[in-house]
Write an enzyme that holds these catalytic residues in place. Structure first.
Site, PDB file in Angstrom:
ATOM      1  N   ARG A   7       8.128  10.618  -4.093  1.00 32.40           N
ATOM      2  CA  ARG A   7       6.846  10.663  -3.356  1.00 32.40           C
ATOM      3  C   ARG A   7       6.110  11.984  -3.627  1.00 32.40           C
ATOM      4  O   ARG A   7       5.478  12.544  -2.740  1.00 32.40           O
ATOM      5  CB  ARG A   7       7.048  10.501  -1.843  1.00 32.40           C
ATOM      6  N   SER A  66       6.209   4.706   6.250  1.00 27.00           N
ATOM      7  CA  SER A  66       7.266   5.699   6.526  1.00 27.00           C
ATOM      8  C   SER A  66       6.633   7.063   6.754  1.00 27.00           C
ATOM      9  O   SER A  66       5.934   7.569   5.874  1.00 27.00           O
ATOM     10  CB  SER A  66       8.219   5.812   5.337  1.00 27.00           C
ATOM     11  N   GLU A  99       6.412  12.530   4.863  1.00 27.11           N
ATOM     12  CA  GLU A  99       5.849  11.898   3.662  1.00 27.11           C
ATOM     13  C   GLU A  99       4.323  11.834   3.782  1.00 27.11           C
ATOM     14  O   GLU A  99       3.594  11.945   2.806  1.00 27.11           O
ATOM     15  CB  GLU A  99       6.429  10.476   3.524  1.00 27.11           C
TER      16      GLU A  99
HETATM   17  C1  LIG Z   1       2.223  -0.328   6.511  1.00 24.69           C
HETATM   18  C2  LIG Z   1       2.395   0.689   5.391  1.00 24.69           C
HETATM   19  C3  LIG Z   1       3.414   0.545   4.474  1.00 24.69           C
HETATM   20  C4  LIG Z   1       3.566   1.475   3.434  1.00 24.69           C
HETATM   21  N1  LIG Z   1       4.586   1.291   2.535  1.00 24.69           N
HETATM   22  C5  LIG Z   1       4.746   2.157   1.501  1.00 24.69           C
HETATM   23  C6  LIG Z   1       5.785   1.963   0.542  1.00 24.69           C
HETATM   24  O1  LIG Z   1       6.536   0.992   0.583  1.00 24.69           O
HETATM   25  N2  LIG Z   1       5.907   2.877  -0.446  1.00 24.69           N
HETATM   26  C7  LIG Z   1       5.065   3.962  -0.559  1.00 24.69           C
HETATM   27  O2  LIG Z   1       5.246   4.737  -1.501  1.00 24.69           O
HETATM   28  N3  LIG Z   1       4.081   4.154   0.326  1.00 24.69           N
HETATM   29  C8  LIG Z   1       3.891   3.291   1.363  1.00 24.69           C
HETATM   30  N4  LIG Z   1       2.889   3.493   2.272  1.00 24.69           N
HETATM   31  C9  LIG Z   1       2.034   4.699   2.172  1.00 24.69           C
HETATM   32  C10 LIG Z   1       0.693   4.450   1.431  1.00 24.69           C
HETATM   33  O3  LIG Z   1       0.378   3.100   1.371  1.00 24.69           O
HETATM   34  C11 LIG Z   1       0.720   5.007   0.003  1.00 24.69           C
HETATM   35  O4  LIG Z   1       1.055   6.374   0.022  1.00 24.69           O
HETATM   36  C12 LIG Z   1      -0.615   4.841  -0.707  1.00 24.69           C
HETATM   37  O5  LIG Z   1      -0.487   5.148  -2.071  1.00 24.69           O
HETATM   38  C13 LIG Z   1      -1.743   5.679  -0.110  1.00 24.69           C
HETATM   39  O6  LIG Z   1      -2.941   5.278  -0.746  1.00 24.69           O
HETATM   40  P1  LIG Z   1      -4.343   5.569  -0.114  1.00 24.69           P
HETATM   41  O7  LIG Z   1      -5.380   5.163  -1.098  1.00 24.69           O
HETATM   42  O8  LIG Z   1      -4.434   4.935   1.229  1.00 24.69           O
HETATM   43  O9  LIG Z   1      -4.293   7.153   0.013  1.00 24.69           O
HETATM   44  P2  LIG Z   1      -4.958   8.058   1.133  1.00 24.69           P
HETATM   45  O10 LIG Z   1      -4.197   7.934   2.404  1.00 24.69           O
HETATM   46  O11 LIG Z   1      -6.420   7.832   1.196  1.00 24.69           O
HETATM   47  O12 LIG Z   1      -4.695   9.499   0.517  1.00 24.69           O
HETATM   48  C14 LIG Z   1      -3.379  10.034   0.423  1.00 24.69           C
HETATM   49  C15 LIG Z   1      -3.460  11.406  -0.240  1.00 24.69           C
HETATM   50  O13 LIG Z   1      -3.909  11.253  -1.580  1.00 24.69           O
HETATM   51  C16 LIG Z   1      -5.159  11.921  -1.785  1.00 24.69           C
HETATM   52  N5  LIG Z   1      -5.955  11.050  -2.632  1.00 24.69           N
HETATM   53  C17 LIG Z   1      -6.218   9.721  -2.436  1.00 24.69           C
HETATM   54  N6  LIG Z   1      -6.939   9.226  -3.457  1.00 24.69           N
HETATM   55  C18 LIG Z   1      -7.134  10.259  -4.317  1.00 24.69           C
HETATM   56  C19 LIG Z   1      -7.824  10.388  -5.566  1.00 24.69           C
HETATM   57  N7  LIG Z   1      -8.455   9.373  -6.141  1.00 24.69           N
HETATM   58  N8  LIG Z   1      -7.825  11.608  -6.171  1.00 24.69           N
HETATM   59  C20 LIG Z   1      -7.207  12.674  -5.604  1.00 24.69           C
HETATM   60  N9  LIG Z   1      -6.545  12.614  -4.429  1.00 24.69           N
HETATM   61  C21 LIG Z   1      -6.513  11.419  -3.802  1.00 24.69           C
HETATM   62  C22 LIG Z   1      -5.748  12.156  -0.411  1.00 24.69           C
HETATM   63  O14 LIG Z   1      -6.598  13.291  -0.370  1.00 24.69           O
HETATM   64  C23 LIG Z   1      -4.490  12.333   0.422  1.00 24.69           C
HETATM   65  O15 LIG Z   1      -4.016  13.660   0.309  1.00 24.69           O
HETATM   66  C24 LIG Z   1       2.689   2.587   3.328  1.00 24.69           C
HETATM   67  C25 LIG Z   1       1.639   2.714   4.252  1.00 24.69           C
HETATM   68  C26 LIG Z   1       1.490   1.788   5.272  1.00 24.69           C
HETATM   69  C27 LIG Z   1       0.347   1.933   6.236  1.00 24.69           C
END
Ligand SMILES: Cc1cc2nc3c(=O)[nH]c(=O)nc-3n(C[C@H](O)[C@H](O)[C@H](O)COP(=O)(O)OP(=O)(O)OC[C@H]3O[C@@H](n4cnc5c(N)ncnc54)[C@H](O)[C@@H]3O)c2cc1C
Length: 335
Positions: free
Chosen positions: A158, A232, A328
């Site tokens: 991660r 998580s 995380e």
């Molecule tokens: C119900 C649920 C289940 C999940 N299960 C998993 C799982 O099984 N495995 C797992 O790994 N994760 C899981 N996650 C966590 C999450 O889905 C992932 O980490 C996902 O990749 C986050 O994507 P996001 O676009 O929502 O990022 P955001 O929450 O919008 O951003 C996360 C971070 O990345 C940065 N960021 C986002 N996009 C960019 C970009 N284009 N350029 C630069 N920085 C950027 C943001 O500034 C922030 O610091 C889960 C979340 C939920 C709610």
């Protein structure tokens, strides 16, 4: 550009904080024109791995760069480039429809393409680094587009270079994945095999694995549309094998997995559960009743309340097991 804009709809915890400035961008050129030197900047994807503890006193830019394109192929692989603002699960479905293997175990993970390498997302024995080819990212200060290959991303559990050395320096604009024409399936993690059996699926396929994963996830994880959460909240901690043996003699039920480097990865959910947090609720902040690893917002919890709960959990796990939990989820303290 919006001013004093609520981010409640833009984070899956559903925390009602405000961004001083907010805008979306669909093109890299738009992003370039929006970046203001000296103004704190947050690039937002789907908001599914973020906890806001205060209003954001800066500019929040939501990445909406779209597009999915096959850029090259050879006998074994197809290279597909996706805009950072594409929804991740929609991209997985595109791969399944086009019979491209490698991301089926990562079905239904919320969020967008751009955050997948940032977090090195993972589930059911697969991580993004396994299918990653390269990405393009815009350097927010130098105003230049930079290409990163797999080594340059320095992927870890991660983790990537974008969460460490290059934190807050780049906006990822596109990611190119290397997908396999000849699948090798990973079914030994979690309950995938049992789920395939239950589904009466005689032929394992990319789609069957995706369906099994979707089914397991829906039965295990709270849907952020119903209860605010970010999946998580904590990472599974890694400890030396000797410390694991010592813990095993004190706590025979402890759950751990051997790692290739000789260390042991502990199940953080088990540690948290043993400290009595599973199902705990104070106001609207809580620890999910089925998944101790998932902190939840039952309605109107503040980010501060969820953060303080995470502190209490970390401290109690440290007191009982002498193990340090790490978050995380990305925490934002105002700017
Ligand atoms: C119900 C649920 C289940 C999940 N299960 C998993 C799982 O099984 N495995 C797992 O790994 N994760 C899981 N996650 C966590 C999450 O889905 C992932 O980490 C996902 O990749 C986050 O994507 P996001 O676009 O929502 O990022 P955001 O929450 O919008 O951003 C996360 C971070 O990345 C940065 N960021 C986002 N996009 C960019 C970009 N284009 N350029 C630069 N920085 C950027 C943001 O500034 C922030 O610091 C889960 C979340 C939920 C709610």
């Amino acid at each position: 550009m919006q001013e004093n804009y609520s981010l409640r709809k833009y984070n899956t915890f559903g925390i009602d904080v405000y961004a001083h400035y907010f805008s979306t961008f669909k093109l890299m050129e738009e992003l370039a024109s929006l970046v203001k030197p000296g103004t704190p900047l947050l690039i937002l994807g789907g908001g599914s791995n973020i906890l806001f503890t205060q209003n954001y006193d800066g500019l929040v830019l939501k990445n909406e760069i779209k597009g999915i394109e096959r850029i090259k192929e050879d006998d074994d692989y197809v290279y597909v480039k996706a805009g950072a603002g594409e929804n991740w699960h929609q991209f997985v479905l595109y791969c399944i429809e086009n019979n491209l293997a490698g991301v089926e175990n990562l079905s239904l993970i919320p969020g967008n393409v751009g955050a997948t390498p940032m977090q090195n997302i993972g589930a059911y024995g697969v991580e993004i680094k396994d299918v990653f080819h390269e990405l393009e990212a815009y350097h927010l200060k130098d105003k230049a587009l930079v290409r990163f290959d797999r080594d340059a991303c320095e992927f870890g559990y991660r983790e990537s270079v974008f969460k460490r050395k290059y934190k807050d320096q780049f906006a990822i604009t596109s990611v190119t994945y290397r997908l396999s024409k000849k699948p090798s399936f990973t079914t030994s993690y979690g309950a995938i095999e049992q789920e395939l059996e239950k589904m009466n699926n005689k032929d394992i396929s990319i789609r069957a694995i995706s369906d099994a994963v979707i089914h397991i996830r829906k039965s295990k994880l709270p849907d952020p549309a119903e209860i605010g959460n970010a999946g998580s909240f904590f990472k599974n901690p890694e400890i030396p094998a000797a410390q694991y043996s010592a813990l095993q003699s004190l706590f025979p039920g402890i759950v751990g997995y051997d790692l290739p480097n000789g260390n042991t990865k502990l199940a953080a959910g088990w540690l948290i559960e043993q400290c009595g947090w599973k199902g705990y609720r104070k106001g609207d902040a809580g620890c999910h009743a089925k998944q101790a690893l998932v902190l939840v917002n039952y309605g109107h919890a503040t980010g501060e309340e969820i953060f303080l709960l995470s502190e209490e959990i970390i401290n109690s796990v440290k007191d009982k097991f002498a193990v340090q939990l790490e978050r995380e989820v990305n925490i934002f303290f105002g700017r």
